[in-house]
Design a protein around this motif. Structure first.
Motif, PDB file in Angstrom:
ATOM      1  N   ARG A   1      10.115   5.191   2.958  1.00 45.78           N
ATOM      2  CA  ARG A   1       9.529   4.240   3.912  1.00 45.78           C
ATOM      3  C   ARG A   1       9.149   2.912   3.258  1.00 45.78           C
ATOM      4  O   ARG A   1       9.477   1.854   3.813  1.00 45.78           O
ATOM      5  N   PRO A   2       8.486   2.892   2.090  1.00 44.36           N
ATOM      6  CA  PRO A   2       8.211   1.589   1.476  1.00 44.36           C
ATOM      7  C   PRO A   2       9.489   0.812   1.160  1.00 44.36           C
ATOM      8  O   PRO A   2       9.549  -0.408   1.350  1.00 44.36           O
TER       9      PRO A   2
ATOM     10  N   ILE B   1       0.844  -1.201   0.000  1.00 46.64           N
ATOM     11  CA  ILE B   1       0.000   0.000   0.000  1.00 46.64           C
ATOM     12  C   ILE B   1       0.877   1.248   0.000  1.00 46.64           C
ATOM     13  O   ILE B   1       0.655   2.182  -0.787  1.00 46.64           O
ATOM     14  N   ALA B   2       1.892   1.267   0.867  1.00 42.83           N
ATOM     15  CA  ALA B   2       2.786   2.427   0.945  1.00 42.83           C
ATOM     16  C   ALA B   2       3.543   2.626  -0.368  1.00 42.83           C
ATOM     17  O   ALA B   2       3.772   3.769  -0.788  1.00 42.83           O
ATOM     18  N   LEU B   3       3.912   1.529  -1.032  1.00 45.96           N
ATOM     19  CA  LEU B   3       4.617   1.640  -2.312  1.00 45.96           C
ATOM     20  C   LEU B   3       3.712   2.238  -3.373  1.00 45.96           C
ATOM     21  O   LEU B   3       4.134   3.119  -4.145  1.00 45.96           O
ATOM     22  N   CYS B   4       2.468   1.799  -3.417  1.00 41.16           N
ATOM     23  CA  CYS B   4       1.516   2.375  -4.384  1.00 41.16           C
ATOM     24  C   CYS B   4       1.300   3.865  -4.120  1.00 41.16           C
ATOM     25  O   CYS B   4       1.342   4.679  -5.047  1.00 41.16           O
ATOM     26  N   VAL B   5       1.086   4.220  -2.863  1.00 41.23           N
ATOM     27  CA  VAL B   5       0.925   5.636  -2.499  1.00 41.23           C
ATOM     28  C   VAL B   5       2.190   6.403  -2.852  1.00 41.23           C
ATOM     29  O   VAL B   5       2.131   7.519  -3.394  1.00 41.23           O
TER      30      VAL B   5
ATOM     31  N   ASP C   1      12.925  -3.969   7.182  1.00 41.17           N
ATOM     32  CA  ASP C   1      12.033  -4.209   8.320  1.00 41.17           C
ATOM     33  C   ASP C   1      11.625  -5.674   8.496  1.00 41.17           C
ATOM     34  O   ASP C   1      11.280  -6.083   9.607  1.00 41.17           O
ATOM     35  N   TRP C   2      11.641  -6.472   7.449  1.00 38.18           N
ATOM     36  CA  TRP C   2      11.174  -7.850   7.550  1.00 38.18           C
ATOM     37  C   TRP C   2      12.222  -8.781   8.163  1.00 38.18           C
ATOM     38  O   TRP C   2      11.882  -9.822   8.711  1.00 38.18           O
TER      39      TRP C   2
ATOM     40  N   ILE D   1      11.316  15.702  -2.597  1.00 40.39           N
ATOM     41  CA  ILE D   1      10.201  15.269  -1.743  1.00 40.39           C
ATOM     42  C   ILE D   1       9.532  14.029  -2.336  1.00 40.39           C
ATOM     43  O   ILE D   1       9.189  13.091  -1.610  1.00 40.39           O
ATOM     44  N   GLY D   2       9.373  13.990  -3.650  1.00 40.22           N
ATOM     45  CA  GLY D   2       8.782  12.829  -4.310  1.00 40.22           C
ATOM     46  C   GLY D   2       9.568  11.553  -4.049  1.00 40.22           C
ATOM     47  O   GLY D   2       8.988  10.492  -3.768  1.00 40.22           O
ATOM     48  N   TRP D   3      10.893  11.640  -4.104  1.00 37.40           N
ATOM     49  CA  TRP D   3      11.716  10.460  -3.847  1.00 37.40           C
ATOM     50  C   TRP D   3      11.724  10.086  -2.363  1.00 37.40           C
ATOM     51  O   TRP D   3      11.768   8.910  -2.017  1.00 37.40           O
ATOM     52  N   VAL D   4      11.665  11.098  -1.489  1.00 38.82           N
ATOM     53  CA  VAL D   4      11.630  10.816  -0.049  1.00 38.82           C
ATOM     54  C   VAL D   4      10.361  10.059   0.334  1.00 38.82           C
ATOM     55  O   VAL D   4      10.382   9.211   1.233  1.00 38.82           O
TER      56      VAL D   4
END
Length: 190
Positions: free
Chosen positions: A147-148, A102-106, A155-156, A140-143
């Motif tokens: 998180r994704p 979801i975060a990657l799509c956003v 994180d995994w 900002i777009g790359w930042v």
């Protein structure tokens, strides 16, 4: 409580089996939660044991009160607790990857939006301030994708490491020894 020094063995010396369990937990013995101190002790020692060997947990009880049924419940409770913890880590990993998708799509949508805004500013204004705004929008777009990327790249791994440790403990052979019965064969668990 102590580690035996044997490869793959964790030894616990307890006055009574109730010391292993959370005293506030109202469930029957077999379904009770391990006490946080007992769980942490077992986890700390399990992390130091060789990864390629099965784990055995040896519980030395000071009470000479032999009850095979209660010993079996104790074995099932320990293995079941770590089996439940393994399942919890599997759910956490599944949730992490779902949230990551979801975060990657956003992130990609936001990157596209910021790139479009950057291009619009660069096309419509030709001054140093507009260039700073345009470049800032690209950054900002790359930042937004940071998180994704962190979720999928880093994180995994701790979740997987804990899941594997819980699996090893869920499969551990649990042996109960009672004080005052030196010649007796202990009950063996999973």
């Amino acid at each position: 409580m102590e580690n035996s020094g044997d490869n793959g063995a964790i030894e616990l010396r307890l006055a009574d089996s109730a010391q292993l369990f959370n005293t506030l937990d109202p469930f029957p013995f077999r379904e009770r939660d391990l006490a946080p101190e007992a769980e942490q002790y077992i986890l700390d020692w399990a992390e130091t044991l060789p990864k390629d060997q099965p784990i055995s947990i040896i519980v030395h009880l000071q009470s000479a009160n032999l009850d095979r049924h209660r010993d079996s419940d104790l074995q099932q409770a320990i293995n079941g607790w770590f089996r439940a913890r393994e399942a919890g880590e599997a759910r956490d990993m599944k949730t992490l990857f779902r949230d990551g998708r979801i975060a990657l799509c956003v992130g990609f949508v936001m990157l596209g939006l910021f790139m479009l805004l950057s291009w619009t500013v660069a096309q419509n204004y030709d001054n140093p301030f507009a260039r700073v705004i345009s470049e800032s929008l690209v950054i900002i777009g790359w930042v937004v994708l940071w998180r994704p990327a962190e979720m999928f790249l880093y994180d995994w791994t701790p979740i997987l490491r804990r899941k594997r440790l819980f699996h090893r403990l869920a499969e551990a052979r649990v042996t109960i020894h009672h004080a005052g019965r030196p010649g007796e064969t202990p009950a063996d668990g999973a």
